[in-house]
Structures are given as structure tokens and as C-alpha cells.
Design a protein around this motif. Structure first.
Motif, PDB file in Angstrom:
ATOM      1  N   LYS A  27      68.483  67.284  81.900  1.00 17.61           N
ATOM      2  CA  LYS A  27      67.108  67.146  81.428  1.00 17.61           C
ATOM      3  C   LYS A  27      67.136  67.055  79.901  1.00 17.61           C
ATOM      4  CE  LYS A  27      64.989  69.593  85.254  1.00 17.61           C
ATOM      5  NZ  LYS A  27      64.159  68.598  85.861  1.00 17.61           N
ATOM      6  N   PRO A  28      66.109  66.448  79.300  1.00 16.75           N
ATOM      7  CA  PRO A  28      66.083  66.364  77.843  1.00 16.75           C
ATOM      8  C   PRO A  28      65.979  67.748  77.199  1.00 16.75           C
ATOM      9  CG  PRO A  28      64.201  65.195  78.827  1.00 16.75           C
ATOM     10  CD  PRO A  28      64.965  65.820  79.931  1.00 16.75           C
ATOM     11  N   SER A  29      66.588  67.880  76.027  1.00 20.29           N
ATOM     12  CA  SER A  29      66.477  69.134  75.277  1.00 20.29           C
ATOM     13  C   SER A  29      65.157  69.186  74.512  1.00 20.29           C
ATOM     14  CB  SER A  29      67.655  69.299  74.316  1.00 20.29           C
ATOM     15  OG  SER A  29      67.739  68.207  73.426  1.00 20.29           O
ATOM     16  N   VAL A  30      64.570  68.022  74.237  1.00 28.86           N
ATOM     17  CA  VAL A  30      63.250  67.918  73.615  1.00 28.86           C
ATOM     18  C   VAL A  30      62.461  66.913  74.437  1.00 28.86           C
ATOM     19  CG1 VAL A  30      61.952  67.236  71.557  1.00 28.86           C
ATOM     20  CG2 VAL A  30      64.170  68.375  71.296  1.00 28.86           C
ATOM     21  N   LEU A  31      61.238  67.272  74.812  1.00 28.18           N
ATOM     22  CA  LEU A  31      60.388  66.375  75.579  1.00 28.18           C
ATOM     23  C   LEU A  31      58.963  66.466  75.044  1.00 28.18           C
ATOM     24  CD1 LEU A  31      60.022  64.389  77.922  1.00 28.18           C
ATOM     25  CD2 LEU A  31      59.678  66.356  79.428  1.00 28.18           C
ATOM     26  N   LYS A  32      58.463  65.337  74.560  1.00 23.77           N
ATOM     27  CA  LYS A  32      57.094  65.225  74.059  1.00 23.77           C
ATOM     28  C   LYS A  32      56.435  64.058  74.774  1.00 23.77           C
ATOM     29  CE  LYS A  32      57.963  68.300  70.810  1.00 23.77           C
ATOM     30  NZ  LYS A  32      57.357  69.598  70.736  1.00 23.77           N
ATOM     31  N   SER A  33      55.167  63.837  74.526  1.00 23.64           N
ATOM     32  CA  SER A  33      54.458  62.749  75.201  1.00 23.64           C
ATOM     33  C   SER A  33      54.931  61.363  74.759  1.00 23.64           C
ATOM     34  CB  SER A  33      52.955  62.870  74.954  1.00 23.64           C
ATOM     35  OG  SER A  33      52.679  62.731  73.566  1.00 23.64           O
ATOM     36  N   ASP A  34      55.577  61.277  73.592  1.00 22.26           N
ATOM     37  CA  ASP A  34      56.025  59.985  73.066  1.00 22.26           C
ATOM     38  C   ASP A  34      57.511  59.955  72.717  1.00 22.26           C
ATOM     39  OD1 ASP A  34      55.918  61.766  70.957  1.00 22.26           O
ATOM     40  OD2 ASP A  34      54.885  60.400  69.587  1.00 22.26           O
ATOM     41  N   TYR A  35      58.250  61.012  73.096  1.00 22.69           N
ATOM     42  CA  TYR A  35      59.633  61.163  72.625  1.00 22.69           C
ATOM     43  C   TYR A  35      60.412  62.085  73.553  1.00 22.69           C
ATOM     44  CZ  TYR A  35      63.409  62.652  69.454  1.00 22.69           C
ATOM     45  OH  TYR A  35      64.620  62.917  68.888  1.00 22.69           O
ATOM     46  N   ALA A  36      61.693  61.781  73.726  1.00 22.92           N
ATOM     47  CA  ALA A  36      62.599  62.680  74.457  1.00 22.92           C
ATOM     48  C   ALA A  36      63.985  62.563  73.830  1.00 22.92           C
ATOM     49  CB  ALA A  36      62.661  62.322  75.934  1.00 22.92           C
ATOM     50  N   LYS A  37      64.732  63.674  73.878  1.00 26.08           N
ATOM     51  CA  LYS A  37      66.074  63.685  73.299  1.00 26.08           C
ATOM     52  C   LYS A  37      67.004  64.504  74.180  1.00 26.08           C
ATOM     53  CE  LYS A  37      66.984  66.375  69.729  1.00 26.08           C
ATOM     54  NZ  LYS A  37      67.018  66.883  68.363  1.00 26.08           N
ATOM     55  N   TRP A  38      68.215  63.957  74.359  1.00 18.66           N
ATOM     56  CA  TRP A  38      69.282  64.645  75.060  1.00 18.66           C
ATOM     57  C   TRP A  38      70.403  64.912  74.057  1.00 18.66           C
ATOM     58  CZ3 TRP A  38      66.224  60.951  77.008  1.00 18.66           C
ATOM     59  CH2 TRP A  38      65.697  61.124  78.286  1.00 18.66           C
ATOM     60  N   MET A  39      70.855  66.151  73.949  1.00 22.48           N
ATOM     61  CA  MET A  39      72.001  66.498  73.107  1.00 22.48           C
ATOM     62  C   MET A  39      73.179  66.699  74.049  1.00 22.48           C
ATOM     63  SD  MET A  39      71.073  66.413  69.942  1.00 22.48           S
ATOM     64  CE  MET A  39      72.123  67.449  68.950  1.00 22.48           C
ATOM     65  N   LEU A  40      73.902  65.638  74.287  1.00 23.88           N
ATOM     66  CA  LEU A  40      74.972  65.641  75.276  1.00 23.88           C
ATOM     67  C   LEU A  40      76.310  66.014  74.646  1.00 23.88           C
ATOM     68  CD1 LEU A  40      73.929  62.305  76.983  1.00 23.88           C
ATOM     69  CD2 LEU A  40      73.419  64.623  77.774  1.00 23.88           C
ATOM     70  N   GLU A  41      77.147  66.682  75.420  1.00 21.35           N
ATOM     71  CA  GLU A  41      78.490  67.028  74.963  1.00 21.35           C
ATOM     72  C   GLU A  41      79.546  66.083  75.525  1.00 21.35           C
ATOM     73  OE1 GLU A  41      79.237  69.139  72.571  1.00 21.35           O
ATOM     74  OE2 GLU A  41      77.093  69.543  72.385  1.00 21.35           O
ATOM     75  N   ASP A  42      79.253  65.451  76.662  1.00 22.48           N
ATOM     76  CA  ASP A  42      80.218  64.542  77.276  1.00 22.48           C
ATOM     77  C   ASP A  42      79.484  63.331  77.821  1.00 22.48           C
ATOM     78  OD1 ASP A  42      82.482  63.397  78.328  1.00 22.48           O
ATOM     79  OD2 ASP A  42      82.518  64.658  80.118  1.00 22.48           O
ATOM     80  N   PRO A  43      79.377  62.262  77.056  1.00 25.21           N
ATOM     81  CA  PRO A  43      79.940  62.043  75.725  1.00 25.21           C
ATOM     82  C   PRO A  43      79.114  62.770  74.666  1.00 25.21           C
ATOM     83  CG  PRO A  43      78.657  60.138  76.353  1.00 25.21           C
ATOM     84  CD  PRO A  43      78.653  61.075  77.533  1.00 25.21           C
ATOM     85  N   ARG A  44      79.739  63.065  73.542  1.00 25.54           N
ATOM     86  CA  ARG A  44      79.060  63.792  72.454  1.00 25.54           C
ATOM     87  C   ARG A  44      78.100  62.837  71.741  1.00 25.54           C
ATOM     88  NH1 ARG A  44      79.008  68.459  69.648  1.00 25.54           N
ATOM     89  NH2 ARG A  44      78.832  68.321  67.390  1.00 25.54           N
ATOM     90  N   VAL A  45      76.832  62.885  72.172  1.00 27.59           N
ATOM     91  CA  VAL A  45      75.834  61.957  71.644  1.00 27.59           C
ATOM     92  C   VAL A  45      74.457  62.621  71.597  1.00 27.59           C
ATOM     93  CG1 VAL A  45      75.325  60.918  73.903  1.00 27.59           C
ATOM     94  CG2 VAL A  45      74.936  59.585  71.841  1.00 27.59           C
ATOM     95  N   ASN A  46      73.704  62.262  70.591  1.00 27.44           N
ATOM     96  CA  ASN A  46      72.291  62.613  70.477  1.00 27.44           C
ATOM     97  C   ASN A  46      71.568  61.342  70.911  1.00 27.44           C
ATOM     98  OD1 ASN A  46      69.650  62.515  69.417  1.00 27.44           O
ATOM     99  ND2 ASN A  46      70.170  63.673  67.586  1.00 27.44           N
ATOM    100  N   PHE A  47      71.076  61.322  72.148  1.00 22.51           N
ATOM    101  CA  PHE A  47      70.428  60.141  72.702  1.00 22.51           C
ATOM    102  C   PHE A  47      68.930  60.390  72.742  1.00 22.51           C
ATOM    103  CE2 PHE A  47      68.751  57.397  75.961  1.00 22.51           C
ATOM    104  CZ  PHE A  47      69.415  56.204  75.724  1.00 22.51           C
ATOM    105  N   ALA A  48      68.165  59.528  72.067  1.00 25.75           N
ATOM    106  CA  ALA A  48      66.721  59.713  71.992  1.00 25.75           C
ATOM    107  C   ALA A  48      66.001  58.454  72.446  1.00 25.75           C
ATOM    108  CB  ALA A  48      66.310  60.053  70.564  1.00 25.75           C
ATOM    109  N   ILE A  49      64.822  58.661  73.016  1.00 25.96           N
ATOM    110  CA  ILE A  49      63.945  57.554  73.377  1.00 25.96           C
ATOM    111  C   ILE A  49      62.557  57.860  72.835  1.00 25.96           C
ATOM    112  CG2 ILE A  49      65.246  56.907  75.440  1.00 25.96           C
ATOM    113  CD1 ILE A  49      63.131  58.340  77.146  1.00 25.96           C
TER     114      ILE A  49
END
Length: 162
Positions: A27-49
Motif C-alpha cells: 500500500k502507499p506510504s502517503v495517500l491523498k486525494s491527488d497524490y500517492a507515494k510508495w517508498m519501496l526497498e526492493d527495488p529501492r525507489v520512491n515511486f509517486a503518482i
């Protein structure tokens, strides 16, 4: 340790959160009405939409660092890479407080280098990054085949720009 950052503009945040949550098995580590972010370790990436881009697709890439020393190291790399560097400094963006700079790569893709220093209650106003981000007006691929309205078949692959 540095982390790759990928930011994708989407049309439907709910549908996209479902897709990426399944893809990343998280699940995303941050979830807003216009934004979401995943702080993944494998692969090590900050993926945002977000729904903030001008057109769905890749908005920008970046390198996120964990401390000021790493940030200065990456800033030195930006200077070595050449091109116009937009030094944004301290800012609020994507519901986070950061210090950042921007540069476009030779293909025109915006790269953000940043150190996150805290959370923000707002997305941010976009000041500073608007000059450097791939929120540039996106051009359609001029050489891509286009449907011929008369018969709905692809038209010739040649066009005025090719």
C-alpha cells in the motif's frame, strides 16, 4: 544510500493506486486525494503518482538522498553533467518539505535531486520546478502512425517532420 525517484502523472488516482498497490504488493506510504507515494526497498525507489501533471505518463525522474552530504555529492554530479540547473532550495512539494535542484537530461526529461526534511500538509504551489519539470508541454510523436478517419486504418508513417 540514494533512492531512485519516479513520478508518473495519472488521470484516475483511485484506479492507479489499485494497480500500483497490486504491482508492488504494498500500500502507499502517503495517500491523498491527488497524490500517492510508495517508498519501496526492493527495488529501492520512491515511486509517486499524482493528478497534477499536464498529461498522463512520466512526469519526472529523480535521485532522493538521505542527508546533506549526499545532496552536495549529487549537486556536484549535476554540475558535471552540464545543462541549466534550477536550484530550487528549500520548498514544499508533494506533501513533503525538501531541498532540491532540477536539470533536464539531453532528451528533455526533468531530473529532480532532493533531500526530504519533513512532511507538509499541502502539495505545494509548484514554484521553482515549473521551469525544469517535464510538465513542459508534451509533444505528440510526429512520426507515429495516425488513424485515417475515412477508413480507420493507420495512415502512412511519414509526416512533415520526418
Amino acid at each position: 544510500m540514494k533512492r531512485l525517484h519516479v513520478h508518473v502523472s495519472v488521470e484516475d488516482i483511485t484506479k492507479s493506486v489499485g494497480f500500483y498497490s497490486a504491482l508492488f504488493a504494498a500500500k502507499p506510504s502517503v495517500l491523498k486525494s491527488d497524490y500517492a507515494k510508495w517508498m519501496l526497498e526492493d527495488p529501492r525507489v520512491n515511486f509517486a503518482i499524482s493528478t497534477r501533471g499536464r498529461e498522463p505518463g512520466l512526469d519526472h525522474l529523480g535521485i532522493q538522498v538521505e542527508n546533506t552530504e549526499e545532496l552536495h555529492e549529487v549537486y556536484a554530479r549535476l554540475r558535471e553533467a552540464g545543462g541549466e540547473i534550477i536550484e530550487q532550495g528549500e520548498t514544499a512539494c508533494c506533501y513533503a518539505k525538501s531541498e532540491k535542484s532540477w536539470i533536464d537530461d539531453p532528451a528533455g526529461i526533468a531530473w529532480e535531486t532532493f533531500h526530504t526534511t519533513g512532511e507538509s500538509t499541502t502539495y505545494g504551489d509548484g514554484s521553482g520546478e515549473n521551469r525544469a519539470r517535464v510538465a513542459h508541454e508534451k509533444q505528440s510523436a510526429c512520426c507515429a502512425p495516425k488513424a485515417d478517419k475515412a477508413d480507420a486504418k493507420p495512415a502512412s508513417k511519414t509526416s512533415a517532420c520526418c
